[in-house]
Design a protein around this motif. Structure first.
Motif, PDB file in Angstrom:
ATOM      1  N   SER A   1      63.688  -0.266-105.451  1.00  0.00           N
ATOM      2  CA  SER A   1      64.405  -0.991-104.122  1.00  0.00           C
ATOM      3  C   SER A   1      63.350  -0.718-102.966  1.00  0.00           C
ATOM      4  N   VAL A   2      62.814  -1.642-102.458  1.00  0.00           N
ATOM      5  CA  VAL A   2      62.161  -1.834-101.194  1.00  0.00           C
ATOM      6  C   VAL A   2      62.780  -2.634-100.186  1.00  0.00           C
ATOM      7  N   ASN A   3      62.487  -2.539 -98.808  1.00  0.00           N
ATOM      8  CA  ASN A   3      62.788  -3.560 -97.942  1.00  0.00           C
ATOM      9  C   ASN A   3      61.833  -4.830 -97.981  1.00  0.00           C
ATOM     10  N   PRO A   4      62.196  -5.900 -98.331  1.00  0.00           N
ATOM     11  CA  PRO A   4      61.340  -6.853 -98.373  1.00  0.00           C
ATOM     12  C   PRO A   4      60.599  -7.076 -97.120  1.00  0.00           C
ATOM     13  N   ALA A   5      60.974  -6.900 -96.040  1.00  0.00           N
ATOM     14  CA  ALA A   5      60.347  -7.069 -94.634  1.00  0.00           C
ATOM     15  C   ALA A   5      59.145  -6.247 -94.736  1.00  0.00           C
ATOM     16  N   GLU A   6      58.951  -5.066 -95.505  1.00  0.00           N
ATOM     17  CA  GLU A   6      57.675  -4.250 -95.626  1.00  0.00           C
ATOM     18  C   GLU A   6      56.733  -4.888 -96.343  1.00  0.00           C
ATOM     19  N   ILE A   7      56.959  -5.653 -97.156  1.00  0.00           N
ATOM     20  CA  ILE A   7      55.839  -6.294 -97.821  1.00  0.00           C
ATOM     21  C   ILE A   7      55.132  -7.126 -97.094  1.00  0.00           C
ATOM     22  N   GLN A   8      54.034  -7.384 -96.908  1.00  0.00           N
ATOM     23  CA  GLN A   8      53.421  -8.208 -96.164  1.00  0.00           C
ATOM     24  C   GLN A   8      52.071  -8.875 -96.630  1.00  0.00           C
ATOM     25  N   ASP A   9      51.425 -10.033 -95.877  1.00  0.00           N
ATOM     26  CA  ASP A   9      50.256 -10.570 -96.367  1.00  0.00           C
ATOM     27  C   ASP A   9      50.129 -10.646 -97.972  1.00  0.00           C
ATOM     28  N   ILE A  10      51.018 -11.408 -98.258  1.00  0.00           N
ATOM     29  CA  ILE A  10      50.870 -11.895 -99.701  1.00  0.00           C
ATOM     30  C   ILE A  10      49.944 -12.961 -99.748  1.00  0.00           C
ATOM     31  N   SER A  11      49.274 -12.819-100.922  1.00  0.00           N
ATOM     32  CA  SER A  11      48.313 -13.860-101.316  1.00  0.00           C
ATOM     33  C   SER A  11      48.326 -14.266-102.648  1.00  0.00           C
ATOM     34  N   ILE A  12      48.595 -15.545-102.900  1.00  0.00           N
ATOM     35  CA  ILE A  12      48.757 -15.843-104.183  1.00  0.00           C
ATOM     36  C   ILE A  12      47.570 -16.597-104.926  1.00  0.00           C
ATOM     37  N   GLN A  13      46.614 -16.191-105.776  1.00  0.00           N
ATOM     38  CA  GLN A  13      45.708 -16.558-106.569  1.00  0.00           C
ATOM     39  C   GLN A  13      45.917 -17.142-107.730  1.00  0.00           C
ATOM     40  N   GLU A  14      45.028 -17.855-108.331  1.00  0.00           N
ATOM     41  CA  GLU A  14      45.158 -18.387-109.557  1.00  0.00           C
ATOM     42  C   GLU A  14      45.851 -17.522-110.767  1.00  0.00           C
ATOM     43  N   ASP A  15      44.984 -16.282-110.811  1.00  0.00           N
ATOM     44  CA  ASP A  15      45.168 -15.511-111.993  1.00  0.00           C
ATOM     45  C   ASP A  15      46.002 -14.358-111.614  1.00  0.00           C
ATOM     46  N   PHE A  16      45.893 -13.978-110.373  1.00  0.00           N
ATOM     47  CA  PHE A  16      46.537 -12.748-109.813  1.00  0.00           C
ATOM     48  C   PHE A  16      47.059 -13.000-108.398  1.00  0.00           C
TER      49      PHE A  16
END
Ligand code: ADP
Ligand code: MG
Length: 522
Positions: A473-488
């Motif tokens: 249970s975390v506040n989604p607003a606290e997750i930042q700078d998501i970077s989706i790459q091919e394998d990770f």
């Protein structure tokens, strides 16, 4: 240049435009408004940030939607919640007395609250694709009566991994709705969306006018959060005539920074949404009359502030998006004078700066902070200049008696030096400044996390957040700078939150954990 009066708009909208202070339509508006009002074409608009696209589609929406409808008539998709809020506010501010209801929806805010609003009847919904889809799946948002669908900043939605969601939503739209697509660039995937979902489209292209930005010297400093205040003091103190706005992220930041500046002797006040209208006006007035030369504010609070000729805008906190950046710094460098826009960037924020730079299409150059010794030297020069001006003005007769008295016993040099010390001892005291260690220290309180799933596993930013939230249970607003790459993938979270996530994903016996600390710098 055309006039808004030539665009066949209602008195209601013309009045709202007047109230907003829009004098003439921007090039995008000149092109898009008539196309929307007088033809049936779908529209592809390629234009840079800050060219007035919101009003370009917002004004025709206001003119064409019926306030008696009980259904959602227009759907605007935006890549971020900040943009959703901004777009909703801009449309709201243009609607005049027409009873149209506009609702921004986005993740991180209570979905129940949004569902309740929707139940009461909304005409224009502005939202991020993820949340929109969520509301559609929960049957809170019905697309059957949509007449207008707008994709705003389509290329950014693509970059943020929202493409699939956008397409899913588009497939559920009625056949005969009008569609508009705005994008600064036209990558293949966006073209494909246009080809698949738009009929008989007209493309318009407009180059942004960069006049406001061109007059502004844009610099940034890499500083840690802990050093920001000190850095700001030096920047202000080295200026001969600082007149500037300081932007913070939150109300609490505004209060804290204003308080610290007052303690340090600055003529400053703070502006934020918790103040009454009267208090706000009073403060703005003080600032406009230059009774104070520094105003600390949030974006929202500074919105109604029309000051010109600021020498500086300081982004104490880096703005969330390029629009906000342009909006903030547009206040400097008016009337032919060059202004300076300063942005503080923590090491963790360097990607954000790059993104803004790319979108704004101007160079923001890195600069070195003034050294304490340089600040003191600038202050001394300023004091001397002020004294010289005073001598030139000749209006110090009341003090000649005191001067004579001193000169009876001391040399002029002794007398003046003692006087300077008496008057400026504190101001010229080096010890009020503290050392800045530079931006290389550890990212303050944040941890970059590595997630062993990537695009090839169907990961999107939205899915990543959902995946984390399913387990911790975390506040989604606290997750930042998501970077989706091919394998990770990567994401950043505050230290404590990151610890919590890492604990939740601790691998089983001999198994590599799904989420680990990212290796290396970032
Ligand atoms: P875009 O979506 O193209 O990036 P926005 O619609 O966000 O641009 O507009 C950028 C800024 O310009 C906003 O603050 C908006 O209120 C202002 N603006 C838009 N149209 C006009 C106009 N015709 N005259 C003056 N300001 C305008
Ligand atoms: Mg926009």
């Amino acid at each position: 240049m055309k006039n808004f009066n030539d665009l066949n708009l209602s008195d209601n909208v013309l009045q709202a435009l007047h109230k907003k202070g829009f004098e003439a339509p921007s090039p995008v508006q000149e092109l898009v408004i008539p196309l929307l009002m007088n033809t049936d074409h779908d529209i592809i608009g390629q234009a840079q940030t800050g060219t007035g696209k919101t009003a370009a589609f917002g004004i025709p929406l206001i003119e064409q939607l019926s306030e008696t409808s009980r259904y959602v008539s227009a759907l605007v998709m935006t890549p971020t919640r900040e943009l959703a809020i901004q777009v909703a506010e801009e449309i709201h501010s243009l609607k005049g007395w027409k009873k149209l209801r506009v609702l921004p929806v986005y993740g991180g805010q209570s979905i129940v609250q949004q569902q309740n609003h929707l139940k009461k009847g909304i005409h224009i919904v502005v939202g991020t694709p993820g949340r929109l889809l969520d509301l559609i799946r929960r049957k809170s948002l019905n697309l059957d009566r949509i007449t207008h669908c707008i994709l705003d900043e389509a290329d950014e939605m693509l970059n943020m991994g929202f493409l699939e969601d956008v397409e899913t939503i588009l497939r559920e739209m009625p056949e005969n709705r009008r569609m508009l697509l705005f994008s600064a660039t036209m990558p293949q995937d966006i073209r494909r969306i246009a080809d698949t979902f738009m009929k008989d489209s007209q493309t318009i292209r407009v180059r942004g006018c960069e006049t406001t930005v061109a007059q502004t010297d844009q610099i940034y400093f890499e500083v840690s959060n802990a050093d920001k205040f000190e850095a700001m003091c030096r920047i202000i103190d080295i200026e001969p005539e600082f007149y500037g706005l300081i932007f913070c992220r939150t109300k609490v930041d505004v209060d804290t920074i204003t308080g610290r500046m007052v303690d340090r002797g600055y003529d400053v006040d703070g502006l934020h949404g918790d103040l009454s209208q009267m208090q706000r006006e009073k403060i703005m007035d003080k600032f406009k009359r230059r009774h104070i030369n520094i105003l600390v504010a949030t974006d929202v609070a500074a919105r109604g502030l029309d000051v010109q000729d600021l020498t500086h805008v300081i982004n104490y906190a880096i703005p969330n998006d390029p629009e906000a950046y342009i909006h903030r710094i547009g206040r400097t460098g008016r009337a032919g004078k060059e202004g300076t826009a300063v942005t503080f960037v923590t090491p963790a924020e360097s990607q954000k700066l790059k993104f803004i730079q790319r979108k704004v299409k101007t160079k923001i150059r890195e600069d070195k902070l003034p050294k304490i010794r340089e600040v003191i030297r600038a202050k001394k020069l300023r004091i001397l200049k002020e004294v010289e001006e005073l001598i030139a003005s000749g209006s110090f007769d009341a003090y000649t008696g005191m001067a004579q008295k001193l000169l009876e016993s001391y040399s002029p040099e002794q007398a003046l030096a003692a006087l300077f010390m008496h008057a400026y001892q504190h101001e010229l005291d080096r010890s009020q400044y503290s050392e800045i260690r530079g931006g290389q220290e550890k990212i303050d309180g944040q941890t970059r996390l590595f997630i062993a799933r990537g695009r090839k596993d169907g990961m999107t930013p939205k899915k990543l957040i959902n995946f984390i939230m399913k387990n911790v249970s975390v506040n989604p607003a606290e997750i930042q700078d998501i970077s989706i790459q091919e394998d990770f993938s990567f994401m950043t979270a505050p230290f404590k939150v990151a610890e919590k996530i890492l604990r939740a994903f601790r691998g089983g016996r001999g198994k590599r954990p799904m989420v680990t600390k990212a290796k290396g710098k970032k």
